[in-house]
Scaffold this motif. Structure first.
Motif, PDB file in Angstrom:
ATOM      1  N   LYS A   1     -41.142  23.552  19.974  1.00  0.00           N
ATOM      2  CA  LYS A   1     -40.458  22.413  19.354  1.00  0.00           C
ATOM      3  C   LYS A   1     -39.000  22.717  19.043  1.00  0.00           C
ATOM      4  N   LEU A   2     -38.692  23.996  18.784  1.00  0.00           N
ATOM      5  CA  LEU A   2     -37.345  24.360  18.363  1.00  0.00           C
ATOM      6  C   LEU A   2     -36.441  24.761  19.527  1.00  0.00           C
ATOM      7  N   LEU A   3     -37.018  25.277  20.590  1.00  0.00           N
ATOM      8  CA  LEU A   3     -36.218  25.662  21.756  1.00  0.00           C
ATOM      9  C   LEU A   3     -35.856  24.407  22.555  1.00  0.00           C
ATOM     10  N   PRO A   4     -34.589  24.234  22.904  1.00  0.00           N
ATOM     11  CA  PRO A   4     -34.163  22.985  23.552  1.00  0.00           C
ATOM     12  C   PRO A   4     -34.426  22.882  25.045  1.00  0.00           C
ATOM     13  N   ASN A   5     -34.844  23.994  25.704  1.00  0.00           N
ATOM     14  CA  ASN A   5     -34.937  23.939  27.163  1.00  0.00           C
ATOM     15  C   ASN A   5     -36.199  24.637  27.678  1.00  0.00           C
ATOM     16  N   VAL A   6     -37.352  24.255  27.128  1.00  0.00           N
ATOM     17  CA  VAL A   6     -38.622  24.819  27.584  1.00  0.00           C
ATOM     18  C   VAL A   6     -39.057  24.105  28.864  1.00  0.00           C
ATOM     19  N   VAL A   7     -39.119  24.847  29.959  1.00  0.00           N
ATOM     20  CA  VAL A   7     -39.469  24.250  31.248  1.00  0.00           C
ATOM     21  C   VAL A   7     -40.964  24.341  31.543  1.00  0.00           C
ATOM     22  N   LEU A   8     -41.666  25.206  30.794  1.00  0.00           N
ATOM     23  CA  LEU A   8     -43.117  25.320  30.978  1.00  0.00           C
ATOM     24  C   LEU A   8     -43.742  25.865  29.701  1.00  0.00           C
TER      25      LEU A   8
ATOM     26  N   TYR B   1     -32.361  32.800  12.333  1.00  0.00           N
ATOM     27  CA  TYR B   1     -31.882  32.711  13.715  1.00  0.00           C
ATOM     28  C   TYR B   1     -31.950  31.243  14.148  1.00  0.00           C
ATOM     29  N   ASP B   2     -30.850  30.742  14.685  1.00  0.00           N
ATOM     30  CA  ASP B   2     -30.785  29.338  15.093  1.00  0.00           C
ATOM     31  C   ASP B   2     -31.286  29.193  16.525  1.00  0.00           C
ATOM     32  N   LEU B   3     -32.548  28.849  16.671  1.00  0.00           N
ATOM     33  CA  LEU B   3     -33.168  28.774  17.996  1.00  0.00           C
ATOM     34  C   LEU B   3     -32.637  27.625  18.842  1.00  0.00           C
ATOM     35  N   LYS B   4     -31.952  26.674  18.227  1.00  0.00           N
ATOM     36  CA  LYS B   4     -31.355  25.575  18.993  1.00  0.00           C
ATOM     37  C   LYS B   4     -30.234  26.078  19.901  1.00  0.00           C
ATOM     38  N   LYS B   5     -29.735  27.269  19.607  1.00  0.00           N
ATOM     39  CA  LYS B   5     -28.674  27.859  20.431  1.00  0.00           C
ATOM     40  C   LYS B   5     -29.236  28.570  21.662  1.00  0.00           C
ATOM     41  N   VAL B   6     -30.550  28.701  21.724  1.00  0.00           N
ATOM     42  CA  VAL B   6     -31.186  29.354  22.875  1.00  0.00           C
ATOM     43  C   VAL B   6     -31.395  28.299  23.948  1.00  0.00           C
ATOM     44  N   THR B   7     -30.385  28.103  24.781  1.00  0.00           N
ATOM     45  CA  THR B   7     -30.389  26.994  25.747  1.00  0.00           C
ATOM     46  C   THR B   7     -30.893  27.394  27.133  1.00  0.00           C
ATOM     47  N   VAL B   8     -31.196  28.660  27.343  1.00  0.00           N
ATOM     48  CA  VAL B   8     -31.661  29.120  28.644  1.00  0.00           C
ATOM     49  C   VAL B   8     -32.995  28.454  29.002  1.00  0.00           C
ATOM     50  N   LYS B   9     -33.215  28.215  30.284  1.00  0.00           N
ATOM     51  CA  LYS B   9     -34.514  27.706  30.732  1.00  0.00           C
ATOM     52  C   LYS B   9     -35.590  28.717  30.347  1.00  0.00           C
ATOM     53  N   THR B  10     -36.596  28.250  29.614  1.00  0.00           N
ATOM     54  CA  THR B  10     -37.596  29.163  29.059  1.00  0.00           C
ATOM     55  C   THR B  10     -39.013  28.699  29.382  1.00  0.00           C
TER      56      THR B  10
END
Length: 392
Positions: free
Chosen positions: A349-356, A319-328
């Motif tokens: 490290k792999l998710l591009p939009n971790v807000v917390l 699963y390409d976690l870089k495609k998970v762009t939702v605020k997480t």
């Protein structure tokens, strides 16, 4: 010395088990979601969601005045009830009191989603031919689309626990267009990687293939299975050397692995044993076991020949976690033996939009403490409410 240690372990675990069972059974142990919601002042509506592959899922709705709908998704072997079991101190009632428009979903196989347009779960093994991949690819998008169509909104906020987070990572990496339909993902005990595990969980993982072979030989596809009779947990008698003492010991071990027993009082434990565990597929547990052994978050491994047919290669697709762009927002427990801090950091490290990235303050905070612990109002709910308000 070894025998002495085993005896001490036996005594300690049995003590934990027996002290968690009160003499009287609470009414809440036998109430379903709508019964619990009504009892605690927020009556729920009930709807049917039909997935693309024919599973019929029950979706609960507690109306609220806030405009953005809020969807809750449960973990493995669980169902919607878990978010309500603490009554006034539960997550659902807390959110309802804050006027959120709440929707609570169910994944195929549990008591609220044990139906199909063609298949019979008691007669057709094909009903149980699913893992978290199918629940992410079919159940979650069907539920999201139903909520958005019913409310006329373009997106929603989502709170997931355990497998309720895994299915988001599956969906959003496989169908990236759904990133636009989720305004915020709050991931409680997030599970994608199961790399950094310790005994006894790692021991169970290593024994997983053998346990699976045993289950397949017995024709077991549904977990728990009706082929292996087990007394209802809320009817167990764990005091005074009763006939249930072996199962009580097993439950005691389970408690110490997945939650902090000090935060689960006997009266509440009797409630949750009336609802948990729920049902899931053997294949779901096998899929999690695979990613733990391979240390890669990937699709189901069917073996070389079938993998080539399905994925075009000998190994299952990652699963390409870089495609998970939702605020997480990732919320993690220090004592979590499944969604460990190390695994969550790898996910971060792999998710591009971790807000917390939030590690729960109590050092004893474990995997299931996110839905059942008796001090969630102190340590968890303020963080959730702040996130929901901030990303409105």
């Amino acid at each position: 010395m070894k025998m002495r240690r085993l005896c001490i372990l036996y005594f300690c675990v049995l003590t934990k088990a027996t002290t968690l069972f009160p003499s009287e059974i609470s009414e809440d142990a036998n109430l379903n979601f709508t019964g619990l919601a009504k009892k605690y002042g927020h009556p729920a509506e009930e709807y049917e969601v039909v997935t693309e592959d024919g599973y019929i899922l029950t979706l609960f709705h507690i109306p609220g005045k806030k405009s953005t709908p809020l969807l809750l998704m449960h973990g493995t072997g669980d169902h919607a009830d878990s978010f309500l079991l603490r009554g006034k101190a539960s997550l659902v009632i807390t959110l309802a009191e804050a006027n959120y428009d709440i929707w609570v979903g169910n994944l195929r196989g549990n008591k609220y989603a044990r139906r199909h347009v063609n298949l019979n779960p008691d007669e057709d093994p094909e009903f149980w031919d699913f893992s978290f991949h199918e629940t992410g690819l079919y159940d979650l998008p069907a539920t999201i689309d139903y909520v958005l169509n019913a409310t006329g909104k373009e997106n929603l906020k989502l709170i997931g626990h355990s497998q309720g987070t895994t299915i988001n990572f599956v969906l959003l990496s496989s169908k990236p267009e759904y990133n636009d339909k989720i305004k915020l993902l709050i991931a409680l005990a997030p599970v994608a990687f199961l790399n950094n595990l310790t005994p006894p969980v790692s021991t169970l993982i290593e024994a997983g293939p053998l346990i699976d072979e045993f289950s397949r030989n017995l024709g077991i596809e549904e977990i728990p299975s009706k082929k292996i009779p087990v007394p209802k947990f809320n009817n167990l008698k764990c005091r005074g050397g009763s006939k249930d003492h072996i199962l009580c010991i097993f439950l005691g071990v389970f408690y110490s692995i997945f939650f902090d027993p000090k935060t689960i009082e006997p009266e509440f434990f009797q409630i949750l044993t009336g609802h948990y565990p729920g049902n899931t597929s053997r294949k779901t547990l096998v899929h999690y076991n695979q990613i733990a052994l391979r240390k890669i978050f990937s699709c189901f491994d069917y073996g070389v020949e079938e993998n080539i047919k399905r994925y075009g290669g000998e190994l299952p697709t990652e699963y390409d976690l870089k495609k998970v762009t939702v605020k997480t927002a990732l919320l993690v427990g220090r004592a979590d033996r499944l969604a460990t801090v190390q695994n969550a950091e790898l996910l971060r490290k792999l998710l591009p939009n971790v807000v917390l990235f939030h590690i729960m303050k109590p050092k004893t905070w474990n995997h299931i403490d996110f839905i059942w612990r008796n001090d969630m109002n102190v340590y968890l709910f303020p963080t959730i409410l702040t996130l929901l308000e901030k990303y409105d």
